[in-house]
Design an enzyme around this catalytic site. Structure first.
Site, PDB file in Angstrom:
ATOM      1  CG  ASP A  86      -2.294   0.481   0.990  1.00  0.00           C
ATOM      2  OD1 ASP A  86      -2.421   1.568   0.399  1.00  0.00           O
ATOM      3  OD2 ASP A  86      -3.253  -0.211   1.379  1.00  0.00           O
TER       4      ASP A  86
ATOM      5  CG  ASP B 188      -4.785   5.682   0.994  1.00  0.00           C
ATOM      6  OD1 ASP B 188      -5.576   4.780   1.278  1.00  0.00           O
ATOM      7  OD2 ASP B 188      -4.820   6.808   1.522  1.00  0.00           O
TER       8      ASP B 188
ATOM      9  CD  GLU C  73      -8.955   4.538  -1.666  1.00  0.00           C
ATOM     10  OE1 GLU C  73      -9.858   4.137  -0.931  1.00  0.00           O
ATOM     11  OE2 GLU C  73      -8.046   5.289  -1.262  1.00  0.00           O
TER      12      GLU C  73
ATOM     13  CG  HIS D  98      -9.324  -1.445   4.352  1.00  0.00           C
ATOM     14  ND1 HIS D  98      -9.090  -1.450   2.988  1.00  0.00           N
ATOM     15  CD2 HIS D  98      -8.901  -0.247   4.790  1.00  0.00           C
ATOM     16  CE1 HIS D  98      -8.550  -0.306   2.635  1.00  0.00           C
ATOM     17  NE2 HIS D  98      -8.415   0.449   3.701  1.00  0.00           N
ATOM     18  CG  ASP D  99     -11.604   1.999   3.434  1.00  0.00           C
ATOM     19  OD1 ASP D  99     -11.163   1.963   4.597  1.00  0.00           O
ATOM     20  OD2 ASP D  99     -10.941   2.404   2.460  1.00  0.00           O
TER      21      ASP D  99
HETATM   22  C1  NOJ Z   1      -8.415   5.139   1.939  1.00  0.00           C
HETATM   23  C2  NOJ Z   1      -8.090   3.973   2.817  1.00  0.00           C
HETATM   24  O1  NOJ Z   1      -8.516   2.798   2.209  1.00  0.00           O
HETATM   25  C3  NOJ Z   1      -8.757   4.234   4.150  1.00  0.00           C
HETATM   26  O2  NOJ Z   1      -8.731   3.116   4.992  1.00  0.00           O
HETATM   27  C4  NOJ Z   1      -8.072   5.415   4.775  1.00  0.00           C
HETATM   28  O3  NOJ Z   1      -8.750   5.780   5.956  1.00  0.00           O
HETATM   29  C5  NOJ Z   1      -8.045   6.624   3.838  1.00  0.00           C
HETATM   30  N1  NOJ Z   1      -7.764   6.293   2.467  1.00  0.00           N
HETATM   31  C6  NOJ Z   1      -7.010   7.608   4.288  1.00  0.00           C
HETATM   32  O4  NOJ Z   1      -5.719   7.082   4.081  1.00  0.00           O
END
Ligand code: NOJ
Length: 561
Positions: free
Chosen positions: A98, A200, A257, A330-331
């Site tokens: 990551d 990210d 992302e 995970h989000d």
């Molecule tokens: C996206 C990540 O997947 C998330 O878990 C994180 O809180 C935010 N970006 C900030 O890095």
């Protein structure tokens, strides 16, 4: 279309904190991951994406990095990490790290220096501004984690920008020194032998010049200013520079992302001629049930879901790019709870959704626990939650705005990130075999039924179906590279599509309902013969496919001859 390993592989995402704890401190770690590599190899995984394992004070579970070139103490040592990479490569698996460089931790040495004085050499590594009129924040942007995106700092009486928590200051990408530091750090990891990066919120690194306030909204002090920092003016310059200086020198895969991108914008990031990234995580499906923000949950129809998925299949298909296929991470809430049925038809719907992910064009991503059908969780009290986004939102809504706590908890049950972060359920022993200590986040009480040990030994499990699915995709190039075409677009029952590669063709039929449904193949689809490749129910493979009855959440994949 050019063949690539990252198009043909299946990615498995590990959220290390919740995966496997080897030393009883309640937190997953790298030796824990190593002990589970055989489990993943057996499933057919070729690529692992590891959520951040770098040094971090864990304000946002590792997405706040204080040293990009060291390992978080709770997760182990650099030596453990070296062993992980060697063990993976020995099994023919690739490792994607990551890359979190929109922001660092406020405990990173660059920021510690930066906040010291206005003339510190690191000052311009971050985004500092004097207060606005009336001594308030420089603009009205809202942070992704509630409240203002600016934090006042006593020392120099200025504000710094943080699009996420106030312990995640945004790096200043306009500064060429920052970019060079990032490229050097990336090169260092690539030279250690990693196979790529998941980047990210990479489409947020370029902010609009002047950073103007967003149009005010009634009743809101701070406003979402996405248009001023998503896909900003210099984003493609930065990514092309990164590609030229770093990425192009290695045979690696990259996935960015990118919240808020359209397929047209996405093509600018991933088209092969652009020399930027290989794939993106877009958010359209993730936003399907969001009204005014993610916590305002709205109903949607199957045709809405199909419209979004098919739009991306056409949008990045036909050589215009390459999709990443995911329904949770995970989000996000758990896939089976959100898009399937996590009660009566948990097995059937999880397998059906898996079939969807592994038969569209793109690279499938399996999030830890998806392969055993792990579900959302409902903790009784807000005190049992750990996620900063959830806690900040709860505090703002309940304590500052006086919202009904029960209603807010309802939205957390549906959308909260901790749904995906409860520890991996390995077996039916205490704490699901995740740890011998006290887990950092409580396990989902359903682990006695839903666990990996059960799933591996049960031929009818989701795990063993995923195993066949991954193999089926590998054995049929048409499922990887074939062009996508949708049938029965208006159906609120079925999602149906074909994939075509030269004279190879596949037909995918997915029943999205809880009841038996009669399927009729449109008469313009002709065939001389067919072969059943995979199904989540027992099916007579000789049964004609012109019309047949499907059972709840039934999925069938045929090769047409
Ligand atoms: C996206 C990540 O997947 C998330 O878990 C994180 O809180 C935010 N970006 C900030 O890095």
């Amino acid at each position: 279309m050019e063949r690539k390993w990252w198009k043909e592989g299946t990615v498995y995402q590990i959220y290390p904190r919740s995966f496997a704890d080897s030393n009883g401190d309640g937190i997953g770690d790298i030796p824990g991951i190593i002990s589970k590599l055989e489990y993943l190899k057996n499933l057919g995984i070729d690529i692992i994406w590891l959520s951040p394992v770098y040094k971090s004070p864990n304000d946002d579970n590792g997405y706040d990095i204080s040293d990009y070139q060291d390992i978080m103490d709770e997760f182990g040592t650099m030596q453990d990490w070296d062993t992980l990479l060697a063990e993976m490569h020995a099994r023919g698996m690739k490792l994607i790290m990551d890359l979190v460089v929109n922001h660092s931790s406020d405990e990173h040495r660059w920021f510690v220096e930066s906040r010291k004085s206005k003339d510190n050499p690191y000052r311009d590594y971050y985004i500092w501004r004097p207060g606005g009129e009336g001594n308030c924040e420089p603009n009205n942007w809202e942070s992704c984690f509630s409240g203002s995106a600016w934090q006042h700092d006593e020392q120099t009486n200025e504000y710094f920008l943080h699009l996420f928590s106030k312990k995640q200051p945004d790096l200043n990408w306009e500064n060429p020194k920052v970019r060079q530091e990032v490229y050097d750090m990336m090169t260092w990891w690539l030279d250690k032998g990693i196979d790529g990066f998941r980047m990210d919120v990479i489409n947020m690194i370029s902010k609009v010049e002047g950073m103007p306030s967003a149009p005010p909204q009634e009743g809101r002090k701070y406003v979402w200013g996405g248009e001023y920092f998503m896909n900003g003016p210099r984003i493609h310059d930065y990514l092309r520079e990164m590609n030229e200086k770093v990425l192009s020198r290695y045979d690696i895969m990259t996935v960015g992302e990118t919240p808020g991108v359209t397929p047209e914008e996405a093509a600018n990031y991933v088209h092969e001629d652009r020399h930027e990234l290989n794939m993106l995580f877009q958010f359209e499906l993730m936003d399907i049930d969001s009204g005014n923000g993610k916590w305002d949950v709205r109903p949607y129809k199957l045709t809405d879901l199909k419209r979004i998925l098919s739009k991306w299949q056409y949008g990045l298909g036909h050589g215009k790019g390459w999709n990443s296929l995911y329904m949770n991470n995970h989000d996000q809430p758990r896939m089976v709870s959100r898009f399937g049925d996590d009660r009566t038809f948990r097995l059937e719907s999880a397998k059906m959704l898996g079939t969807l992910l592994h038969t569209q064009q793109g690279t499938p991503y399996v999030y830890q626990g998806e392969e055993i059908g792990m579900t959302n969780v409902k903790f009784e009290s807000i005190d049992q939650y750990q996620d900063i986004e959830t806690l900040n939102m709860y505090h703002e809504k309940v304590n500052q705005q006086g919202a009904d706590p029960a209603k807010v908890m309802e939205s957390i049950y549906i959308k909260g990130r901790d749904n995906a972060r409860t520890p991996m359920q390995w077996d039916d022993s205490p704490n699901a075999g995740f740890t011998t200590g006290t887990p950092w986040l409580q396990v989902n009480p359903n682990y006695t039924e839903i666990n990996a040990k059960q799933a591996v030994s049960d031929p009818n499990s989701i795990y063993n179906y995923y195993k066949r699915l991954i193999q089926t995709r590998k054995n049929n190039l048409v499922l990887i590279y074939g062009e996508f075409d949708e049938l029965l677009k208006d159906s609120e029952t079925f999602y149906v599509y074909t994939r075509t590669l030269g004279d190879e063709r596949a037909l995918i039929v997915l029943n999205f309902t809880k009841t038996d449904q009669t399927f009729e193949l449109p008469s313009d689809v002709t065939y001389n013969g067919f072969e059943l490749l995979i199904s989540n129910y027992d099916v007579d493979p000789t049964q004609d496919i012109r019309t047949f009855t499907t059972r709840p959440y039934e999925a069938r994949v045929y090769r047409l001859k």
